[in-house]
Design a protein around this motif. Structure first.
Motif, PDB file in Angstrom:
ATOM      1  N   SER A  10      34.965  32.185  29.959  1.00 39.20           N
ATOM      2  CA  SER A  10      33.945  33.238  29.891  1.00 39.20           C
ATOM      3  C   SER A  10      32.609  32.767  29.344  1.00 39.20           C
ATOM      4  O   SER A  10      31.656  33.558  29.306  1.00 39.20           O
ATOM      5  CB  SER A  10      34.460  34.393  29.021  1.00 39.20           C
ATOM      6  N   ARG A  13      29.480  33.180  31.690  1.00 40.68           N
ATOM      7  CA  ARG A  13      29.097  34.588  31.808  1.00 40.68           C
ATOM      8  C   ARG A  13      28.451  35.089  30.524  1.00 40.68           C
ATOM      9  O   ARG A  13      27.468  35.843  30.553  1.00 40.68           O
ATOM     10  CB  ARG A  13      30.321  35.439  32.146  1.00 40.68           C
ATOM     11  N   LEU A  69      31.676  40.725  31.501  1.00 41.96           N
ATOM     12  CA  LEU A  69      32.510  39.993  30.547  1.00 41.96           C
ATOM     13  C   LEU A  69      33.967  40.456  30.604  1.00 41.96           C
ATOM     14  O   LEU A  69      34.881  39.684  30.299  1.00 41.96           O
ATOM     15  CB  LEU A  69      31.972  40.183  29.124  1.00 41.96           C
ATOM     16  N   GLY A  72      38.485  39.488  34.580  1.00 43.07           N
ATOM     17  CA  GLY A  72      39.388  38.372  34.306  1.00 43.07           C
ATOM     18  C   GLY A  72      40.816  38.855  34.152  1.00 43.07           C
ATOM     19  O   GLY A  72      41.168  39.970  34.540  1.00 43.07           O
ATOM     20  N   ARG A 100      42.783  37.083  25.221  1.00 43.92           N
ATOM     21  CA  ARG A 100      41.676  37.370  26.144  1.00 43.92           C
ATOM     22  C   ARG A 100      40.880  38.579  25.667  1.00 43.92           C
ATOM     23  O   ARG A 100      39.642  38.581  25.707  1.00 43.92           O
ATOM     24  CB  ARG A 100      42.231  37.625  27.549  1.00 43.92           C
ATOM     25  N   GLY A 104      36.977  38.601  24.268  1.00 38.19           N
ATOM     26  CA  GLY A 104      35.975  39.456  24.902  1.00 38.19           C
ATOM     27  C   GLY A 104      35.304  40.395  23.924  1.00 38.19           C
ATOM     28  O   GLY A 104      34.086  40.604  23.983  1.00 38.19           O
TER      29      GLY A 104
END
Length: 248
Positions: A10, A13, A69, A72, A100, A104
């Motif tokens: 990530s 991004r 974001l 995924g 994850r 984020g």
């Protein structure tokens, strides 16, 4: 290793999102004189920043960046053909989902903090001031509400296939939330109005140079608590689906 993997997936991004948000906020500050001169009614600098950053342009951009974001997850990795490597790691699927999500949420919080760092620092260049504590209060609102938007996108990324379906579903959900703000339910229970909470109009009623001890007073903690709970629930459902799904 897992945290590093999630960050690597990530970081591009996140970097692009950070640059875009900083550029937007910087442009709002540097162009303040021209914009305020053509406003329909006189605006103080603080109200101008609120309208341009915390209620309109930068807020809309922030929401879109949070959605980006949130894309995924293992389901999306399966579409890209990389799910096999992730699932082969000696880790539970619950841990994959949790890592994850936390990664984020940290990125969302850092993104929300950027306007609070840039605007007070850049304002003196145009002969203005913007209280840092007030900017920090808005960042708390953005981070708390951003958690829900991220979790919603992450949930859609778990249940929907296709590269664009989760993003489209998330944008549609946010638009629906914004359009439903005038419904009687939200008028009776404003605590449920996500977009209005992000606007933070109530913060303008309090002194911007208040002490650090009064920092938390005007913040809608009930709303933020409910949104945090909703974000955890959405992430939990995504974890259950990921744990039970068979990924060929």
């Amino acid at each position: 290793m897992l945290w590093y993997k999630m960050w690597r997936e990530s970081r591009v991004r996140f970097a692009i999102s950070a640059v875009a948000l900083l550029w937007m906020c910087g442009a709002v500050v540097l162009l303040q004189q021209q914009v305020r001169a053509h406003a329909d009614e006189p605006l103080s600098y603080v109200h101008y920043i609120w309208h341009a950053v915390y209620k309109a342009n930068a807020l809309d951009l922030y929401i879109l960046l949070v959605i980006v974001l949130g894309l995924g997850g293992v389901q999306q990795e399966r579409t890209q053909g990389t799910a096999g490597f992730t699932l082969s790691l000696p880790l539970s699927r619950w841990r994959l989902v949790a890592t994850r999500a936390v990664t984020g949420w940290v990125e969302v919080a850092v993104l929300a903090l950027l306007p609070a760092l840039l605007i007070p620092l850049l304002s003196p260049w145009v002969g203005q001031t913007f209280p840092f504590l007030r900017a920090l209060q808005f960042s708390v609102l953005w981070a708390g509400c951003g958690m829900v938007i991220f979790a919603l996108t992450f949930f859609f990324s778990t249940v929907l296939t296709g590269a664009y379906s989760p993003a489209i579903a998330s944008v549609a959900a946010v638009v629906a939330c914004s359009m439903s703000a005038g419904l009687p339910l939200f008028e009776r229970f404003p605590v449920l109005d996500l977009i209005d909470t992000m606007h933070g109009a109530q913060l303008l009623l309090f002194p911007g140079n208040a002490s650090l001890g009064a920092f938390a007073v005007p913040l809608p903690w009930l709303s933020l608590g409910l949104y945090a709970l909703l974000a955890l629930c959405l992430t939990g459902v995504a974890g259950v689906i990921t744990a039970r799904r068979d990924f060929p």
